[in-house]
Scaffold this active site. Structure first.
Site, PDB file in Angstrom:
ATOM      1  N   GLU A  35      19.757  52.001  40.866  1.00  0.00           N
ATOM      2  CA  GLU A  35      20.305  51.071  39.861  1.00  0.00           C
ATOM      3  C   GLU A  35      19.835  51.528  38.488  1.00  0.00           C
ATOM      4  O   GLU A  35      18.652  51.791  38.282  1.00  0.00           O
ATOM      5  CB  GLU A  35      19.843  49.634  40.159  1.00  0.00           C
ATOM      6  N   LYS A  36      20.770  51.570  37.549  1.00  0.00           N
ATOM      7  CA  LYS A  36      20.415  52.084  36.220  1.00  0.00           C
ATOM      8  C   LYS A  36      19.945  51.001  35.265  1.00  0.00           C
ATOM      9  O   LYS A  36      19.355  51.280  34.234  1.00  0.00           O
ATOM     10  CB  LYS A  36      21.597  52.834  35.609  1.00  0.00           C
ATOM     11  N   ILE A 184      37.655  34.558  32.052  1.00  0.00           N
ATOM     12  CA  ILE A 184      36.512  34.486  31.133  1.00  0.00           C
ATOM     13  C   ILE A 184      36.880  33.682  29.895  1.00  0.00           C
ATOM     14  O   ILE A 184      36.128  32.807  29.444  1.00  0.00           O
ATOM     15  CB  ILE A 184      36.033  35.905  30.752  1.00  0.00           C
ATOM     16  N   VAL A 270      39.818  40.392  27.725  1.00  0.00           N
ATOM     17  CA  VAL A 270      41.170  40.822  28.106  1.00  0.00           C
ATOM     18  C   VAL A 270      41.162  41.624  29.409  1.00  0.00           C
ATOM     19  O   VAL A 270      42.046  42.422  29.666  1.00  0.00           O
ATOM     20  CB  VAL A 270      41.829  41.651  26.979  1.00  0.00           C
ATOM     21  N   HIS A 443      33.722   9.123  54.046  1.00  0.00           N
ATOM     22  CA  HIS A 443      34.241   8.295  52.966  1.00  0.00           C
ATOM     23  C   HIS A 443      33.082   7.735  52.164  1.00  0.00           C
ATOM     24  O   HIS A 443      32.085   7.336  52.755  1.00  0.00           O
ATOM     25  CB  HIS A 443      35.057   7.132  53.531  1.00  0.00           C
TER      26      HIS A 443
HETATM   27  P1  FAD Z   1      28.480  44.864  39.329  1.00  0.00           P
HETATM   28  O1  FAD Z   1      27.984  43.490  39.465  1.00  0.00           O
HETATM   29  O2  FAD Z   1      29.193  45.254  38.085  1.00  0.00           O
HETATM   30  O3  FAD Z   1      27.223  45.817  39.545  1.00  0.00           O
HETATM   31  C1  FAD Z   1      27.312  47.211  39.398  1.00  0.00           C
HETATM   32  C2  FAD Z   1      25.924  47.758  39.155  1.00  0.00           C
HETATM   33  O4  FAD Z   1      25.993  49.181  39.204  1.00  0.00           O
HETATM   34  C3  FAD Z   1      25.365  47.406  37.782  1.00  0.00           C
HETATM   35  O5  FAD Z   1      24.091  46.821  37.923  1.00  0.00           O
HETATM   36  C4  FAD Z   1      25.277  48.756  37.048  1.00  0.00           C
HETATM   37  O6  FAD Z   1      24.162  48.834  36.169  1.00  0.00           O
HETATM   38  C5  FAD Z   1      25.123  49.713  38.221  1.00  0.00           C
HETATM   39  N1  FAD Z   1      25.582  51.090  37.946  1.00  0.00           N
HETATM   40  C6  FAD Z   1      26.765  51.487  37.384  1.00  0.00           C
HETATM   41  N2  FAD Z   1      26.845  52.827  37.350  1.00  0.00           N
HETATM   42  C7  FAD Z   1      25.696  53.295  37.905  1.00  0.00           C
HETATM   43  C8  FAD Z   1      25.195  54.598  38.156  1.00  0.00           C
HETATM   44  N3  FAD Z   1      25.893  55.705  37.854  1.00  0.00           N
HETATM   45  N4  FAD Z   1      23.969  54.709  38.733  1.00  0.00           N
HETATM   46  C9  FAD Z   1      23.239  53.607  39.048  1.00  0.00           C
HETATM   47  N5  FAD Z   1      23.668  52.359  38.839  1.00  0.00           N
HETATM   48  C10 FAD Z   1      24.884  52.200  38.281  1.00  0.00           C
HETATM   49  N6  FAD Z   1      32.932  36.610  40.070  1.00  0.00           N
HETATM   50  C11 FAD Z   1      32.908  35.568  40.933  1.00  0.00           C
HETATM   51  O7  FAD Z   1      33.177  35.766  42.127  1.00  0.00           O
HETATM   52  N7  FAD Z   1      32.595  34.299  40.518  1.00  0.00           N
HETATM   53  C12 FAD Z   1      32.303  34.042  39.224  1.00  0.00           C
HETATM   54  O8  FAD Z   1      32.031  32.887  38.889  1.00  0.00           O
HETATM   55  C13 FAD Z   1      32.330  35.108  38.296  1.00  0.00           C
HETATM   56  N8  FAD Z   1      32.040  34.885  37.002  1.00  0.00           N
HETATM   57  C14 FAD Z   1      32.021  35.942  36.136  1.00  0.00           C
HETATM   58  C15 FAD Z   1      31.720  35.695  34.798  1.00  0.00           C
HETATM   59  C16 FAD Z   1      31.695  36.728  33.894  1.00  0.00           C
HETATM   60  C17 FAD Z   1      31.375  36.450  32.451  1.00  0.00           C
HETATM   61  C18 FAD Z   1      31.959  38.058  34.334  1.00  0.00           C
HETATM   62  C19 FAD Z   1      31.882  39.220  33.369  1.00  0.00           C
HETATM   63  C20 FAD Z   1      32.260  38.323  35.651  1.00  0.00           C
HETATM   64  C21 FAD Z   1      32.304  37.261  36.567  1.00  0.00           C
HETATM   65  N9  FAD Z   1      32.629  37.459  37.907  1.00  0.00           N
HETATM   66  C22 FAD Z   1      32.642  36.405  38.775  1.00  0.00           C
HETATM   67  C23 FAD Z   1      32.939  38.798  38.430  1.00  0.00           C
HETATM   68  C24 FAD Z   1      31.691  39.397  39.121  1.00  0.00           C
HETATM   69  O9  FAD Z   1      30.625  39.449  38.202  1.00  0.00           O
HETATM   70  C25 FAD Z   1      32.011  40.786  39.654  1.00  0.00           C
HETATM   71  O10 FAD Z   1      33.140  40.728  40.487  1.00  0.00           O
HETATM   72  C26 FAD Z   1      30.831  41.331  40.444  1.00  0.00           C
HETATM   73  O11 FAD Z   1      29.670  41.417  39.659  1.00  0.00           O
HETATM   74  C27 FAD Z   1      31.166  42.711  41.017  1.00  0.00           C
HETATM   75  O12 FAD Z   1      30.080  43.181  41.748  1.00  0.00           O
HETATM   76  P2  FAD Z   1      29.814  44.738  41.938  1.00  0.00           P
HETATM   77  O13 FAD Z   1      28.638  44.839  42.844  1.00  0.00           O
HETATM   78  O14 FAD Z   1      31.067  45.404  42.327  1.00  0.00           O
HETATM   79  O15 FAD Z   1      29.461  45.299  40.500  1.00  0.00           O
HETATM   80  P1  NAD Z   2      41.706  38.292  33.047  1.00  0.00           P
HETATM   81  O1  NAD Z   2      42.502  39.415  33.573  1.00  0.00           O
HETATM   82  O2  NAD Z   2      41.409  37.136  33.900  1.00  0.00           O
HETATM   83  O3  NAD Z   2      42.418  37.714  31.727  1.00  0.00           O
HETATM   84  C1  NAD Z   2      42.692  38.532  30.614  1.00  0.00           C
HETATM   85  C2  NAD Z   2      43.739  37.830  29.750  1.00  0.00           C
HETATM   86  O4  NAD Z   2      43.824  38.506  28.507  1.00  0.00           O
HETATM   87  C3  NAD Z   2      45.128  37.844  30.358  1.00  0.00           C
HETATM   88  O5  NAD Z   2      45.625  36.533  30.370  1.00  0.00           O
HETATM   89  C4  NAD Z   2      45.921  38.776  29.439  1.00  0.00           C
HETATM   90  O6  NAD Z   2      47.277  38.428  29.338  1.00  0.00           O
HETATM   91  C5  NAD Z   2      45.208  38.558  28.117  1.00  0.00           C
HETATM   92  N1  NAD Z   2      45.344  39.648  27.140  1.00  0.00           N
HETATM   93  C6  NAD Z   2      45.290  40.990  27.351  1.00  0.00           C
HETATM   94  N2  NAD Z   2      45.406  41.663  26.176  1.00  0.00           N
HETATM   95  C7  NAD Z   2      45.536  40.741  25.192  1.00  0.00           C
HETATM   96  C8  NAD Z   2      45.668  40.809  23.778  1.00  0.00           C
HETATM   97  N3  NAD Z   2      45.686  41.956  23.108  1.00  0.00           N
HETATM   98  N4  NAD Z   2      45.774  39.654  23.074  1.00  0.00           N
HETATM   99  C9  NAD Z   2      45.770  38.455  23.737  1.00  0.00           C
HETATM  100  N5  NAD Z   2      45.634  38.338  25.076  1.00  0.00           N
HETATM  101  C10 NAD Z   2      45.505  39.462  25.802  1.00  0.00           C
HETATM  102  O7  NAD Z   2      40.362  38.981  32.495  1.00  0.00           O
HETATM  103  P2  NAD Z   2      38.951  38.369  32.064  1.00  0.00           P
HETATM  104  O8  NAD Z   2      39.078  36.938  31.698  1.00  0.00           O
HETATM  105  O9  NAD Z   2      38.397  39.331  31.074  1.00  0.00           O
HETATM  106  O10 NAD Z   2      38.110  38.465  33.394  1.00  0.00           O
HETATM  107  C11 NAD Z   2      37.924  39.732  34.046  1.00  0.00           C
HETATM  108  C12 NAD Z   2      37.697  39.560  35.504  1.00  0.00           C
HETATM  109  O11 NAD Z   2      36.392  39.030  35.745  1.00  0.00           O
HETATM  110  C13 NAD Z   2      38.637  38.559  36.184  1.00  0.00           C
HETATM  111  O12 NAD Z   2      39.874  39.135  36.503  1.00  0.00           O
HETATM  112  C14 NAD Z   2      37.862  38.188  37.401  1.00  0.00           C
HETATM  113  O13 NAD Z   2      38.068  39.179  38.390  1.00  0.00           O
HETATM  114  C15 NAD Z   2      36.410  38.257  36.927  1.00  0.00           C
HETATM  115  N6  NAD Z   2      35.895  36.893  36.634  1.00  0.00           N
HETATM  116  C16 NAD Z   2      35.894  35.962  37.625  1.00  0.00           C
HETATM  117  C17 NAD Z   2      35.432  34.691  37.386  1.00  0.00           C
HETATM  118  C18 NAD Z   2      35.439  33.679  38.503  1.00  0.00           C
HETATM  119  O14 NAD Z   2      35.549  34.095  39.654  1.00  0.00           O
HETATM  120  N7  NAD Z   2      35.323  32.382  38.224  1.00  0.00           N
HETATM  121  C19 NAD Z   2      34.975  34.336  36.124  1.00  0.00           C
HETATM  122  C20 NAD Z   2      34.988  35.293  35.135  1.00  0.00           C
HETATM  123  C21 NAD Z   2      35.450  36.570  35.390  1.00  0.00           C
END
Ligand code: FAD
Ligand code: NAD
Length: 466
Positions: A35-36, A184, A270, A443
């Protein structure tokens, strides 16, 4: 340091990678996890957990401050700095737990960035204690994703926030412009509106939450509007300039108009893109697809048989629970003990106000693949429990085949992220509408609405008209 060897190498310690590493360890493999940055990945450090912490805190504040009807009069004030500190405590507890669990399961932890040198070796750019190279029998790539950078909005510039910045800010901007009304954009607009920002959202498409049905998205959009969030659909953000008292963000409509919005910060949400650029994929004989993802089969195998890819880097759905399940499947395959994946049923939730929880097919999707779907609904306005919580917007909808087999469900309303679990289990167990309707639910609970939606599909609901 010197070179090292491992049976199973996992790259990335997010919810995909750390779960895969632990399971591979449980299966008796010699496992190394590189992990980086931080254990727990985006999910624990900058995604799911931090966002849900701020959503809970701001929701509590908003509800406490608007419960006069319940006989609760409260003067509420919020302190984002302390909220963020509280959130960091939760993150530290969880990431520390991940590290401990990995060690307890015999996982060798290496801090550094891994990149392929050839199909059985990675180079590690890490600290003094990290090996320079690791030879492996099998590898699981779990490097996740990062936010897409929109042209004209550099995340390095002071007013431009990624979700990560928005989740660690210490002060609340008076005016927040949010680009993108997806997952997001909608979750964090709600947080900042509840903190007191004047929130304006610009979205390129014509509604919030693309991919969700109109009537589901409408419940969330209407409540967001009630919270003071203003929406501008059909506008793509294309740049910002500094003004005397902040910034002006310009957008472009389909008709070529160029509206502008004054703000103090702009949150760009986005979408997210896979992290593969520093992996040296070509050295391992790997290629991404046109969108940058690593294609895999159902066991998570890439085109190079002994290298797996899981989680966000392997494509949609980019959700933490999907990443973890893919990690378990890949760990079994890597350990030579593959599991039958069966039906791949991935529920999803959006933690807006109110929440959305969905699983399986919508009625339209069911019709498209040849079913003549049976649909049942129960509005929360007719649920005693929903009314007693003061949150009765939304509904539970179930979708079934002609023979009653459950195909999908859409919940929008209080605790939708929890309610969808019963529905996912039901679909996985190939349960029918009758199974759901005949199960006695406590309920008064919100889960009774699941039972009543099934009863409604059968023409037997008691608390809503059939
Ligand atoms: P990541 O969590 O992205 O982890 C990848 C890891 O790999 C990182 O720690 C990175 O540092 C490491 N890495 C990358 N390249 C290298 C390398 N070359 N060598 C060593 N390490 C490396 N999903 C949900 O299901 N529910 C939610 O409520 C939800 N909320 C979210 C809210 C936000 C604001 C965001 C941004 C995302 C959210 N997501 C949510 C999406 C969720 O975070 C991701 O789907 C999930 O983290 C993906 O897991 P992953 O293990 O694939 O990758
Ligand atoms: P998203 O794909 O959900 O939404 C991006 C939105 O940006 C779209 O509606 C798109 O039409 C719009 N858009 C794109 N370019 C634009 C522009 N130039 N101007 C205005 N609107 C524009 O992406 P996100 O919200 O960044 O989330 C990324 C991913 O993270 C999600 O797809 C999801 O997989 C994950 N996520 C999951 C959860 C959860 O599970 N509750 C929460 C947060 C994030």
């Amino acid at each position: 340091m010197s070179d090292s060897e491992t049976d199973a190498l996992v790259i990335g310690a997010g919810p995909g990678g750390y779960v895969a590493a632990i399971r591979a360890g449980q299966l008796g493999c010699d496992v190394t996890l590189v992990e980086k940055e931080a254990y727990g990945g985006v999910c624990l450090n900058h995604g799911c957990i931090p966002s849900k912490a701020l959503i809970s805190a701001t929701d509590l504040a908003e509800r406490a401050g608007s419960a006069a009807e319940m006989g609760v009069d409260a003067e509420v004030s919020t302190d984002l700095g302390r909220m963020v500190e509280w959130k960091e405590g939760i993150v530290d507890q969880l990431t520390g737990g991940v590290e401990q669990l990995c060690r307890a399961n015999g996982v060798e932890l290496v801090e550094g960035r891994a990149g392929f040198v050839d199909p059985t070796t990675v180079r590690v750019d890490g600290g003094a204690d990290a090996p320079d190279r690791i030879d492996f029998e099998t590898a699981i790539v779990a490097t996740g994703s990062r936010p897409i950078q929109l042209p004209g909005f550099d995340f390095g510039d002071w007013p431009v926030w990624s979700s990560r910045d928005a989740l660690s800010a210490e002060t609340v901007p008076d005016r927040l412009l949010v680009v993108g009304a997806g997952y997001i954009g909608m979750e964090l607009s709600t947080v900042y509106a509840k903190l007191g920002s004047e929130v304006t959202v610009v979205e390129a498409l014509d509604d919030v939450l693309p991919g969700y049905e109109d009537d589901v998205a409408a419940v969330v959009r209407d409540r967001a509007a009630e919270l003071g969030i203003s929406f501008n659909f059909g506008e793509a953000a294309d740049g910002w300039t500094e003004t005397d008292d902040g910034i002006r963000v310009t957008t472009e409509t389909d008709d070529g108009e160029t509206p502008a919005y004054d703000a103090d910060r702009v949150l760009v949400a986005v979408g997210r893109e896979p992290v593969t650029d520093t992996l040296g994929l070509a050295n391992a004989g790997l290629e991404t697809d046109a969108d940058g993802f690593l294609p895999t089969d159902r066991q998570g195998r890439t085109a190079v048989d002994h290298i797996h890819a899981i989680g966000d880097v392997a494509g949609e759905p980019m959700l933490a629970h999907a990443a973890s399940k893919e990690g378990i499947v890949a760990a079994h395959a890597a350990a030579g003990d593959p599991i039958d994946v069966g039906d791949w049923i991935v529920p999803a939730a959006v933690f807006t106000d109110p929440e959305i929880g969905t699983v399986g097919m919508t009625a339209d999707e069911a019709a498209e693949v040849g079913f003549d779907p049976v649909v049942g609904e129960m509005p929360f306005a007719a649920s005693g429990r929903a009314l007693t919580t003061g949150e009765a917007d939304g509904f539970v909808r179930v979708v079934a085949a002609e023979d009653g087999a459950l195909l999908g469900a859409q919940v929008v309303g209080p605790e939708a992220s929890e309610l969808v679990a019963e529905l996912a289990f039901a679909i996985r167990q190939r349960a029918t509408l009758s199974d759901l309707a005949e199960t006695i639910h406590v309920h008064p609970t919100l889960s009774e609405a699941v039972m009543e939606a099934a009863e409604n599909a059968l023409g037997q609901a008691i608390h809503t008209t059939n």
